[in-house]
Design a protein around this motif. Sequence first.
Motif, PDB file in Angstrom:
ATOM      1  N   ILE A 118       3.071   5.932   7.884  1.00 53.50           N
ATOM      2  CA  ILE A 118       1.727   5.117   7.485  1.00 53.50           C
ATOM      3  C   ILE A 118       1.579   3.745   8.170  1.00 53.50           C
ATOM      4  N   PRO A 119       0.952   3.636   8.972  1.00 53.64           N
ATOM      5  CA  PRO A 119       0.763   2.075   9.544  1.00 53.64           C
ATOM      6  C   PRO A 119       0.103   1.186   8.474  1.00 53.64           C
ATOM      7  N   SER A 120       0.539   0.092   8.277  1.00 49.67           N
ATOM      8  CA  SER A 120      -0.134  -0.689   7.115  1.00 49.67           C
ATOM      9  C   SER A 120      -0.844  -1.957   8.015  1.00 49.67           C
ATOM     10  N   PRO A 121      -1.903  -2.477   7.583  1.00 49.46           N
ATOM     11  CA  PRO A 121      -2.639  -2.190   6.299  1.00 49.46           C
ATOM     12  C   PRO A 121      -3.025  -0.639   6.293  1.00 49.46           C
ATOM     13  N   PHE A 122      -2.856  -0.090   5.006  1.00 45.91           N
ATOM     14  CA  PHE A 122      -3.281   1.323   5.080  1.00 45.91           C
ATOM     15  C   PHE A 122      -4.265   1.479   3.947  1.00 45.91           C
ATOM     16  N   PHE A 364      -3.289  -2.820  -0.048  1.00 46.97           N
ATOM     17  CA  PHE A 364      -3.161  -2.017   1.292  1.00 46.97           C
ATOM     18  C   PHE A 364      -2.095  -2.398   1.829  1.00 46.97           C
ATOM     19  N   GLY A 365      -1.033  -3.021   1.302  1.00 40.96           N
ATOM     20  CA  GLY A 365       0.223  -3.347   2.016  1.00 40.96           C
ATOM     21  C   GLY A 365       0.017  -4.597   2.726  1.00 40.96           C
ATOM     22  N   ALA A 366      -1.028  -5.727   2.580  1.00 40.38           N
ATOM     23  CA  ALA A 366      -1.134  -7.063   3.283  1.00 40.38           C
ATOM     24  C   ALA A 366      -1.299  -7.853   2.321  1.00 40.38           C
ATOM     25  N   ASP A 367      -0.414  -8.560   1.722  1.00 37.85           N
ATOM     26  CA  ASP A 367      -0.584  -9.575   0.660  1.00 37.85           C
ATOM     27  C   ASP A 367      -1.271 -10.847   1.054  1.00 37.85           C
ATOM     28  N   ASN A 368      -1.181 -11.172   2.488  1.00 39.97           N
ATOM     29  CA  ASN A 368      -1.681 -12.501   2.873  1.00 39.97           C
ATOM     30  C   ASN A 368      -3.297 -12.216   2.909  1.00 39.97           C
ATOM     31  N   CYS A 369      -3.857 -11.249   2.834  1.00 39.08           N
ATOM     32  CA  CYS A 369      -5.413 -10.847   3.222  1.00 39.08           C
ATOM     33  C   CYS A 369      -6.013 -10.473   1.791  1.00 39.08           C
ATOM     34  N   ILE A 370      -7.385 -10.499   1.939  1.00 41.29           N
ATOM     35  CA  ILE A 370      -8.222  -9.684   1.113  1.00 41.29           C
ATOM     36  C   ILE A 370      -9.179  -9.023   1.747  1.00 41.29           C
TER      37      ILE A 370
END
Length: 780
Positions: A118-122, A364-370
């Motif tokens: 599963i590629p992240s952000p997912f 979504f597996g990407a804590d730097n973003c919203i």
Amino acid sequence: MISEKANQIGTSPTLKITAKAKAMKAEGIDVIDLSVGEPDFATPDNVKVAGIKAIEQNFTKYTENEGIPTLKKAIVARLKEDYGLSYETNEVIVSSGAKSSLFHLFQALINEDEEVIIPSPFWVTYPQTVLLAKGKPIIVPTKEENGFLLTPGELKSAITPATKALILCNPSNPTGAAYSKQALEALAEIIRGEDLFVVADEIYGKLVYDDFQFTSFASLGEDIKKKTILINGVSKSYSMTGWRIGYAAGPAEIINGMAKIQSHTTSHPCSISQKASLEALIGPQYEVTRMASEFQRRRNYVLMRLQSIPHISCFKPQGAFYLFPNVSHYYDKEANGIQIRNSYGMAYYLLKEARVAIVPGDSFGADNCIRISYATSMENLEKGMGRIVEALSKLKTAKKVKRVALNNSSTRVKKSVPVDSSIDVKMRDALVAEVNGHLGYENYYEWNANINGVIVQLRTNVSHLNDFWVENWYPAQLEAGLEPHGIIYAVDGIAGREPRAFYNSETKTGVIVNADNYGPARSLALGLVADVSERLFGVHAARGMSVDFGGNGLILIGPPGTNKTELFFGLLQDKRFRLHSSDIVFVRYSGNTPLADCVERKLYIPTNTVEVFPRLAPLFDHSKCENVITRKEDCQDAECLRQEDCRLDRGSPFCYKAAKEAHCLLDPNWIGGQEVHTKRTALRWVFILRNDPTSPAAILIDKEEALRILESGESPGAKKSLSPAKNQPFYNPHLLLTTPERLELHKNFFRRLLENTSCYLFNSGVASAEKIKEIVTGEK
Ligand code: PMP
């Protein structure tokens, strides 16, 4: 009570945040919801009419399991027209939403422990739906500088012999990134040489911008089509989220497997929705184009606003209706007392400060973003973005606030350990010889405690135990050579032994093996003291929480689950009641007056007590603590984690609530001196607790009935505890020996106590501390 998987799985964060935003709106709070994953447009009129017609024609019965044939044909035709794909109808299944297709697909495709890349952000559902099928999600991070696209190299190095499938979300939720034909070809090259399936989730395939040419993965060639399961649906393209229609197209064998599973889950999707979706797919398509061009306008607007905010970078997506800005520059900044540490903190801040709901990137597996959804109206976007810009501009670098450095020790063993209290002298001697072999002089601690006149010596090689021991008790005379009444050995690091405690009553020796937490040592000490003092001084231990009211005391006795702590701290809210003891009292007589003593210098209190008595938190901050959670990964409070309002996320360096085993040694005088705490009280009331919805609040009971309840260790009306340790005679885990003579001795003690006090059977299921107050003070 619920299954492990149900307990571990979180509700979809998007659904939860959207629900929160709706609830805030219902309370009259003007919140702008930029979390939604659905277009704000009405379902096209022709589609609605088709739905109504289906009802009028009584098309409201069970349909074919895999979907009505006309709809399957329409799907086949649409895939042909849109992407040049040729499917037979037995290669298509209609489900209650694409989410349902995915669930059935993984149930049909995956064996236990097979891997799904599963590629992240997912999209949040992918890992969960794979886990529910007992598969292993393998998360492969993509890079913002690669446009959040999975590269062939990244794919290649994630493939193992256990790989069963790759999920390719194109265009992507949450980034909006879309794969060009060339990028897909490069991935297909790798897939061709491997034995794996591609789950091509193309639900946003119609929502692409700036003349981007969308390519369906299965169209890359017959060989690729055989390895692809295409997922699509009407939710996004036709603004039909609530109708719940999605579909899958792929090899007949897989579709057939899904059909078997679907026949036992949902049977088939809603008959009315199937008719409406048929119209959506075969009717005029200009609504789709109109929506896509409106989304493009909105994307451009929100992107422009985001680009004007200093230090935010945002990838320009080619599709879907989400923007996924990197907001990490604002982490570790604060405003209005809220400090942001991560994407959850940012979501919390924006909800409170800006009244805007967005979804934290971490889900979504990407804590730097919203994730900001632009599926809502332009008016909402203008308002929402204005508020986000303003809220972010208020954020200032957090002043280096003096963080409380908690005096906290983390131990290897967290829980109580089994106690064998019937060892004979020979075994005691053997054990002492064994543990002495591990008490090297270089890390040997010894200290005499005076516990209600009984001298107990601790001998240990664990500095933490010595530290807590010295803190917990009053000191005995310190000169060497003083003969203690009993000795406790607490020795860690003995290979091949489970954590365990032993006690020999004849020699008053306790031995704790391989438990480095303080609870077992304290418990053994209290048991030893009770054993000595009831024989030597006629002083007995009663387990309960006690408070003093004008020199007279009441004790609350009951098993876990009877709200003892809530009642205890409920009483202490009233200034006239003083804290006496939080766990155990030792009772001696003056004439016929039972005098109860609190024998501990500091109280060993679970730190989650702050939930019922928040005033304790600042006192815990400068007390000695054990096993307080400082990292979210260690939190075991599933309920709290599900709330996604974690205080560690919001900047707190620790959480007192997160672990049941976390304790603090609190000086009770710190709560408010002698106004608030007393060491001695004359017991006048005994409250035996139960917790059920129907029994009377409080009944005065006679001593024989009270004795029967106390001796059984069971609480009438309360559920029988599953753990035998919790139904101990007299609810006293510190009793150690429970031979018939010992129990008789203890019963006689309680008989005398009950003769000289009033005993109530109190039901915390229907009454609160107020009721106890009424009884004790005589005031209504
Ligand atoms: N796939 C993706 C990528 C999605 O974003 C969604 C909806 N959020 C779905 C599938 C599921 O859509 P539905 O169940 O409404 O058809």
